[in-house]
Every structure is written in structure tokens, then in C-alpha cells.
Design an enzyme around this catalytic site. Structure first.
Site, mmCIF file in Angstrom:
data_model
loop_
_atom_site.group_PDB
_atom_site.id
_atom_site.type_symbol
_atom_site.label_atom_id
_atom_site.label_comp_id
_atom_site.label_asym_id
_atom_site.label_seq_id
_atom_site.Cartn_x
_atom_site.Cartn_y
_atom_site.Cartn_z
ATOM 1 N N ARG A 1 0.822 -1.212 0.000
ATOM 2 C CA ARG A 1 0.000 0.000 0.000
ATOM 3 C C ARG A 1 0.862 1.272 0.000
ATOM 4 O O ARG A 1 0.524 2.266 -0.637
ATOM 5 C CB ARG A 1 -0.957 -0.007 1.198
ATOM 6 N N HIS B 1 0.502 4.091 -2.809
ATOM 7 C CA HIS B 1 0.120 5.481 -2.497
ATOM 8 C C HIS B 1 1.224 6.483 -2.833
ATOM 9 O O HIS B 1 0.941 7.648 -3.111
ATOM 10 C CB HIS B 1 -0.309 5.611 -1.036
ATOM 11 N N HIS C 1 -6.179 -6.034 -3.741
ATOM 12 C CA HIS C 1 -7.024 -6.208 -2.549
ATOM 13 C C HIS C 1 -7.224 -7.663 -2.160
ATOM 14 O O HIS C 1 -7.968 -7.944 -1.217
ATOM 15 C CB HIS C 1 -8.370 -5.482 -2.730
ATOM 16 N N TRP D 1 -10.431 -8.641 2.495
ATOM 17 C CA TRP D 1 -11.199 -8.963 1.285
ATOM 18 C C TRP D 1 -11.214 -10.470 1.030
ATOM 19 O O TRP D 1 -12.097 -10.975 0.355
ATOM 20 C CB TRP D 1 -10.580 -8.280 0.067
HETATM 21 FE FE1 DDH Z 1 -6.453 -0.236 -1.613
HETATM 22 N N1 DDH Z 1 -7.396 0.248 0.145
HETATM 23 N N2 DDH Z 1 -7.750 0.951 -2.625
HETATM 24 N N3 DDH Z 1 -5.425 -0.607 -3.306
HETATM 25 N N4 DDH Z 1 -5.132 -1.321 -0.535
HETATM 26 C C1 DDH Z 1 -7.089 -0.226 1.394
HETATM 27 C C2 DDH Z 1 -6.117 -1.149 1.708
HETATM 28 C C3 DDH Z 1 -5.228 -1.671 0.792
HETATM 29 C C4 DDH Z 1 -8.792 1.658 -2.097
HETATM 30 C C5 DDH Z 1 -9.068 1.830 -0.744
HETATM 31 C C6 DDH Z 1 -8.441 1.129 0.265
HETATM 32 C C7 DDH Z 1 -5.750 -0.143 -4.550
HETATM 33 C C8 DDH Z 1 -6.939 0.510 -4.894
HETATM 34 C C9 DDH Z 1 -7.833 1.027 -3.987
HETATM 35 C C10 DDH Z 1 -4.064 -2.008 -1.066
HETATM 36 C C11 DDH Z 1 -3.582 -1.920 -2.356
HETATM 37 C C12 DDH Z 1 -4.214 -1.232 -3.397
HETATM 38 C C13 DDH Z 1 -7.976 0.381 2.353
HETATM 39 C C14 DDH Z 1 -7.947 0.127 3.850
HETATM 40 C C15 DDH Z 1 -8.804 1.211 1.655
HETATM 41 C C16 DDH Z 1 -9.931 2.057 2.227
HETATM 42 C C17 DDH Z 1 -6.917 1.029 4.536
HETATM 43 C C18 DDH Z 1 -6.858 0.758 6.031
HETATM 44 O O1 DDH Z 1 -7.891 0.952 6.685
HETATM 45 O O2 DDH Z 1 -5.788 0.345 6.519
HETATM 46 C C19 DDH Z 1 -9.600 2.217 -3.163
HETATM 47 C C20 DDH Z 1 -10.824 3.075 -2.970
HETATM 48 C C21 DDH Z 1 -9.023 1.802 -4.337
HETATM 49 C C22 DDH Z 1 -9.530 2.040 -5.715
HETATM 50 O O3 DDH Z 1 -8.924 1.504 -6.689
HETATM 51 C C23 DDH Z 1 -10.623 2.686 -6.006
HETATM 52 C C24 DDH Z 1 -4.685 -0.435 -5.478
HETATM 53 C C25 DDH Z 1 -4.695 -0.019 -6.951
HETATM 54 C C26 DDH Z 1 -3.720 -1.113 -4.769
HETATM 55 C C27 DDH Z 1 -2.401 -1.626 -5.232
HETATM 56 O O4 DDH Z 1 -1.578 -2.004 -4.466
HETATM 57 C C28 DDH Z 1 -2.055 -1.660 -6.667
HETATM 58 C C29 DDH Z 1 -3.503 -2.876 -0.054
HETATM 59 C C30 DDH Z 1 -2.344 -3.848 -0.256
HETATM 60 C C31 DDH Z 1 -4.231 -2.661 1.110
HETATM 61 C C32 DDH Z 1 -4.057 -3.354 2.473
HETATM 62 C C33 DDH Z 1 -3.237 -2.495 3.405
HETATM 63 C C34 DDH Z 1 -3.084 -3.116 4.772
HETATM 64 O O5 DDH Z 1 -2.616 -2.395 5.658
HETATM 65 O O6 DDH Z 1 -3.398 -4.291 4.977
#
Ligand code: DDH
Length: 288
Positions: free
Chosen positions: A44, A48, A171, A187
């Protein structure tokens, strides 16, 4: 020849593999976190850092590692990512020649590979930049929104529908935390192993609104232990997105291939490389 330099030190592919190996070792060592791994939160962080890219102005992206600074680090979307940045501090201390921006994306690559995901070819070349390069809030996706928002956010970075769905497959990893995003739960059943389960579950499970005081999210009707965000469900509500969800649900190899290609692209957005794509390194995965 694409190594980073500090003073006379010129990093080779072997040096980057050593950084990879150190992160992999720490992932095993520091297993007292979340579901037993910092892997998901490292992915993540890399996402980001990269996902702030704006193709029109060529601003944002993983070059710069500007999330180190308060304005960007404090953006709501980045809540909790300090865990990932802090995890990597000892690695930066041991290999001070690597930039934070290369380190963060390399850590994302390492986490994906060590969690049994595909090989993600990677190359160095990012330079850290100062606070003036922080991106404005609002460039990362908002989970309460729909397919139009997904297309607006990822379209701004330069991705097409297929790539948006492939990226969303990340996810299968990790979970939501009530004290970070407000959402709750994982998920998939194996949040520290990269699979195509996210897509299979989207297709095969019955999803209904979770009854709780938190933000609107879905839960699976059979176990009520899994979750989907409104933006996740948008991938099966939208016909064009759903075609790709179906493809990835059916064939994990196709998903891994397309995910690898698109995350290489994500991690390189806006980076002023002097090297060529042929210079990418495929890191060796650790033996168990
Ligand atoms: Fe995500 N993500 N993500 N995400 N994401 C969250 C957690 C993790 C969205 C929202 C959230 C991607 C796209 C989207 C990962 C990877 C990726 C959380 C929870 C939210 C909310 C955060 C928390 O409470 O800790 C949304 C909206 C989108 C969207 O596409 C619309 C993408 C593209 C990726 C990627 O890696 C390419 C990962 C891994 C997590 C888990 C993190 C954790 O601490 O566990």
C-alpha cells in the site's frame, strides 16, 4: 550502469538484491503485526507513493517520496502508512545509498513476490525531493465512490479499464482498519498470500450491506467475515470492468501476468529514468 550514487558508491544489481533480501528477512522476522506480515501495508505504501501521479502536469508519482513530509503524510488516504515507512527505516540505515523513493517501490516489489505474487521487474532511478513537491490532497481514490470516480482517478494516471481492474486485484492482500480508513476487515481468506481470490469472491459470493455504525461497506453473506468497499463492488456493477473481473477470476496466471505489467507501470509513473526498460531487475525470491 543505472545504479544510484552517493559519493563514489555506485550500486549494482547485486546491491539491490541485498536490499531486497534484507526486506524479505525483516518480513519473516517481524511477524507480530496484523495478519502476521507487514507485506500488505508495504504494498500500500508503494501504491500510495506512486498513485499521486497526474499525467497532465507530470507531477506526483513515486519519484520524491514526499509522503515523508507532514502535508502528504497526513492526507487521510495515507493513514496508517507510517507503520510501513517505520518498518523500512532500519533498511535505509543499513543501505544509506538508496533513495527513500527507490526503497519504497522496491519494498512493494519484495512484499508482492514474498507473498507468492508474480515477479515484478524493477529499476532504480528515483530521487528524493523536498516538501515543496508534496502533492495536493485528493489524488488517491475514495472508497465510498463509484465507477466514474475510479475512471477519473486512474484515468488521470494514464490507465485504461483493463489496467484499473488488474490493479484492484491487490485487494487480495491485507485488510481495512477502523482506525485508519474507518472500514473494517479483509477482502480474502488469505490476506498475506497474493491470489486471484478477490476476483473469484466478487463473482461467486453474495454480497450485502454490513449492518453497523461504520462507513457503508459490503460483507459476504455466507461467512460475514470478508468485506468489499463500494469501489470494489463497482467493478462488477460496471459491464466493462466486469469482463476483466471474470477473466481474472477464471485464470490466476492471466491475472498475475497483467497485474505484474500494470504495477511495473504504476511504480514507474513520473520517474525520470536514465535507464531503459531492459535494465529492469527481476529479484530472486527467498527460499523458504
Ligand atoms: Fe487499496 N485500500 N484501494 N489498493 N489497498 C485499502 C487497503 C489496501 C482503495 C481503498 C483502500 C488499490 C486501490 C484502492 C491495497 C492496495 C491497493 C484500504 C484500507 C482502503 C480504504 C486502509 C486501512 O484501513 O488500513 C480504493 C478506494 C481503491 C480504488 O482503486 C478505487 C490499489 C490499486 C492497490 C495496489 O496495491 C495496486 C492494499 C495492499 C491494502 C491493504 C493495506 C493493509 O494495511 O493491509
Amino acid at each position: 550502469s543505472s545504479g544510484e550514487t552517493q559519493g563514489i558508491f555506485k550500486a549494482t544489481k547485486d546491491d539491490y538484491q541485498k536490499v531486497y533480501d534484507e526486506i524479505a528477512r525483516l518480513l519473516v522476522d517481524k511477524d507480530d503485526y496484523d495478519d502476521g506480515s507487514y507485506g500488505p501495508v508495504l504494498v500500500r505504501l508503494a501504491w500510495h507513493a506512486s498513485g499521486t501521479y497526474d499525467a497532465a502536469t507530470k507531477t506526483g508519482g513515486s519519484n520524491g517520496a514526499t509522503m515523508r513530509f507532514a502535508p502528504e503524510g497526513d492526507h487521510g488516504a495515507n493513514a496508517g502508512l507510517k507503520h510501513a515507512r517505520d518498518f523500512l527505516e532500519p533498511v535505509k540505515a543499513k543501505f544509506p545509498w538508496i533513495s527513500y523513493s527507490d526503497l519504497w517501490t522496491l519494498a512493494g516489489v519484495c512484499a508482492i513476490q514474498e507473498m507468492q505474487g508474480p515477479i515484478i521487474p524493477w529499476r532504480p532511478g528515483r530521487q528524493d525531493r523536498d516538501v515543496a513537491f508534496c502533492t495536493p490532497d485528493g489524488r488517491l481514490p475514495d472508497a465510498s465512490k463509484d465507477q466514474n470516480h475510479i475512471r477519473a482517478i486512474f484515468g488521470r494516471m494514464g490507465f485504461d479499464d483493463r489496467e484499473m481492474v488488474a490493479l484492484s486485484g491487490a485487494h487480495s492482500l491485507g485488510r481495512c482498519h477502523t482506525d485508519r480508513s474507518g472500514y473494517d476487515g479483509p477482502w480474502a481468506f488469505s490476506p498475506t498470500v497474493m491470489t486471484n481470490e478477490y476476483f473469484r469472491l466478487l463473482m461467486d459470493e453474495k454480497w450485502g450491506w454490513k449492518k453497523w455504525n461504520g462507513p457503508a461497506q459490503y460483507e459476504d453473506q455466507s461467512t460475514k467475515s470478508l468485506m468489499m468497499l463500494p469501489t470494489d463492488m463497482a467493478l462488477i456493477k460496471d459491464k466493462e470492468f466486469k469482463k476483466h473481473v471474470e477473466r481474472y477470476a477464471k485464470d490466476s496466471q492471466v491475472f498475475f501476468k497483467e497485474f505484474s505489467d500494470v504495477i511495473v507501470k504504476l511504480f514507474e509513473l513520473g520517474v525520470p529514468f536514465e535507464s531503459t526498460p531492459e535494465d529492469r531487475i527481476s529479484f530472486k525470491v527467498s527460499d523458504d
